[in-house]
Design a protein around this motif. Structure first.
Motif, PDB file in Angstrom:
ATOM      1  N   GLY A  51       0.791  -1.222   0.000  1.00  0.00           N
ATOM      2  CA  GLY A  51       0.000   0.000   0.000  1.00  0.00           C
ATOM      3  C   GLY A  51       0.822   1.270   0.000  1.00  0.00           C
ATOM      4  N   ILE A  52       2.054   1.204  -0.534  1.00  0.00           N
ATOM      5  CA  ILE A  52       2.941   2.373  -0.570  1.00  0.00           C
ATOM      6  C   ILE A  52       2.986   2.905  -1.992  1.00  0.00           C
ATOM      7  N   GLU A  53       2.540   4.124  -2.183  1.00  0.00           N
ATOM      8  CA  GLU A  53       2.529   4.730  -3.508  1.00  0.00           C
ATOM      9  C   GLU A  53       3.826   5.483  -3.791  1.00  0.00           C
ATOM     10  N   THR A  54       4.250   6.339  -2.839  1.00  0.00           N
ATOM     11  CA  THR A  54       5.421   7.183  -3.060  1.00  0.00           C
ATOM     12  C   THR A  54       6.440   6.965  -1.948  1.00  0.00           C
ATOM     13  N   LEU A  55       7.694   6.824  -2.334  1.00  0.00           N
ATOM     14  CA  LEU A  55       8.785   6.641  -1.382  1.00  0.00           C
ATOM     15  C   LEU A  55       9.393   7.985  -1.016  1.00  0.00           C
ATOM     16  N   TYR A  56       9.658   8.156   0.274  1.00  0.00           N
ATOM     17  CA  TYR A  56      10.426   9.337   0.687  1.00  0.00           C
ATOM     18  C   TYR A  56      11.839   9.244   0.126  1.00  0.00           C
ATOM     19  N   ALA A  57      12.420   8.030   0.136  1.00  0.00           N
ATOM     20  CA  ALA A  57      13.784   7.872  -0.364  1.00  0.00           C
ATOM     21  C   ALA A  57      14.043   6.428  -0.763  1.00  0.00           C
ATOM     22  N   VAL A  58      14.969   6.279  -1.710  1.00  0.00           N
ATOM     23  CA  VAL A  58      15.589   4.989  -2.014  1.00  0.00           C
ATOM     24  C   VAL A  58      17.073   5.146  -1.724  1.00  0.00           C
TER      25      VAL A  58
END
Length: 390
Positions: free
Chosen positions: A144-151
């Motif tokens: 349920g994660i659409e956008t990542l703060y960071a990779v």
């Protein structure tokens, strides 16, 4: 489940603690499998999500201890960087780490059981770093994660990180690419080709269909020795080993001159690391992942690396080491320049350190300061230089 791994005479690979099926998965270079992705999460799902990409033979067990049967370099490999109070703070971020397709820590790979009840072996499709990113995106969909703060990733995990900017620029805000490059250079391509040949020419390789037997342990050990030479700098090897004789002997086949000369400390180091590696990693997986790294090129199919990341409008930290001849400072600058030309906020930091490529793992203190500042939202436009004592 397709992620199940068979036992060999060397012992079973431990089952993953978390695994999800993402359904039919089409590989970039052709072929399809029902893909299981093994993963670990750390922290509160309500916090900003951070994806950590592991290096070539790493696992999803980035911090703390892994399950029984997973230890050493396969677990807790970045505990000084990821964890409570660390730069990738599991009290402030929801951290996700996924084992990549083709590996042997629970995500479907050549050692996994296929639809016919036998390991895929050499019938497993070729994998690319783009496949890794697409599999990670499918996992994030399941979570349920659409956008990542960071990779965040180091080495080939850094390639994984920058590939997010090309494949899913709208799904990531920040990228930390550490000790990495936009592509492998020719000298390292040559060394990697020798490593592959060491495995495939081992009589026990059996064309990759060796499951149920010890497999090509000699060839895999030789390949890993080559890798460890790549991971250390010339100065680092001299400082650590010199020409000293070893105080222990690793069993092996001696050449005819061995009795007349000392068994050197550097040879003992390589032999020891090879012997522990073959107990924890699958030879086919090593071939698949090494090939994925070698064939990666950020600019592939695009006019340039800048064109490849033109749709990414976030921030990137590029961290390079002066002692790293596998992925050089110049290659790090190339990544930074491509993102800067594309309009991203760029922080480039050169760390003066003689350890070699593996400094980001062996000397985590070289990572913690720059990464902590970056994840806190601080960026600079001018390159800086950090000095670390040898």
């Amino acid at each position: 489940m397709t992620g199940e791994h068979p036992a060999t005479d060397g012992g079973p690979i431990a089952e993953p603690t978390n695994q999800v099926s993402v359904g039919a998965f089409e590989f970039e270079r052709g072929g399809q499998v029902d893909l299981d992705v093994a993963y670990e999460t750390f922290g509160d799902p309500a916090d900003p999500p951070v994806l950590v990409a592991h290096a070539l033979t790493g696992s999803q067990y980035v911090t703390g201890s892994g399950p029984e049967g997973i230890d050493g370099q396969a677990a807790g490999w970045w505990s000084e960087v990821v964890g409570p109070g660390r730069p990738v703070d599991t009290e402030n971020f929801f951290v996700v780490v996924a084992n990549v397709p083709g590996s042997c820590y629970g995500t479907t790979g050549p050692a996994s059981i296929g639809p016919d009840g036998e390991p895929y072996g050499p019938d497993f499709p070729a994998v690319t770093i783009t496949d890794w990113v697409r599999a990670q995106a499918r996992l994030l969909d399941e979570l349920g994660i659409e956008t990542l703060y960071a990779v965040v990733g180091g080495s080939v995990g850094g390639m994984n990180a920058i590939e997010w900017a090309r494949t899913y620029p709208e799904r990531v805000e920040r990228i930390a690419a550490i000790a990495t490059a936009p592509r492998v250079d020719t000298q390292n391509l040559a060394l990697d080709s020798i490593a592959r040949r060491a495995i495939t020419q081992d009589p026990d390789f059996q064309g990759g269909a060796y499951y149920g037997s010890p497999g090509p342990t000699d060839g895999l050990g030789l390949a890993r020795r080559i890798g460890h030479v790549q991971y250390l700098s010339k100065d680092s090897m001299e400082n650590r080993f010199g020409r000293r004789a070893a105080d222990r002997v690793i069993a092996g086949v001696a050449d005819p001159t061995a009795e007349a000369f000392p068994y050197r400390d550097v040879a003992s180091y390589l032999d020891y690391n090879a012997s522990t590696f073959v107990d924890r990693f699958d030879a086919n997986s090593y071939l698949y992942l090494l090939r994925a790294m070698d064939e990666y090129d950020l600019a592939a199919g695009q006019g340039s690396a800048t064109d490849a990341v033109a749709d990414f409008d976030g921030s990137i930290l590029v961290l390079s080491y002066t002692g790293d001849w596998q992925f050089t400072v110049e290659q790090g600058r190339e990544i930074a320049a491509a993102f800067e030309a594309a309009g991203a906020e760029v922080t480039f930091e050169k760390i003066v350190d003689d350890y070699g490529h593996d400094a980001f793992l062996a000397r985590p203190e070289t990572v913690t300061g720059p990464l902590d500042s970056f994840l806190d939202g601080q960026t600079v436009n001018d390159p800086s230089e950090l000095r670390v004592s040898p």
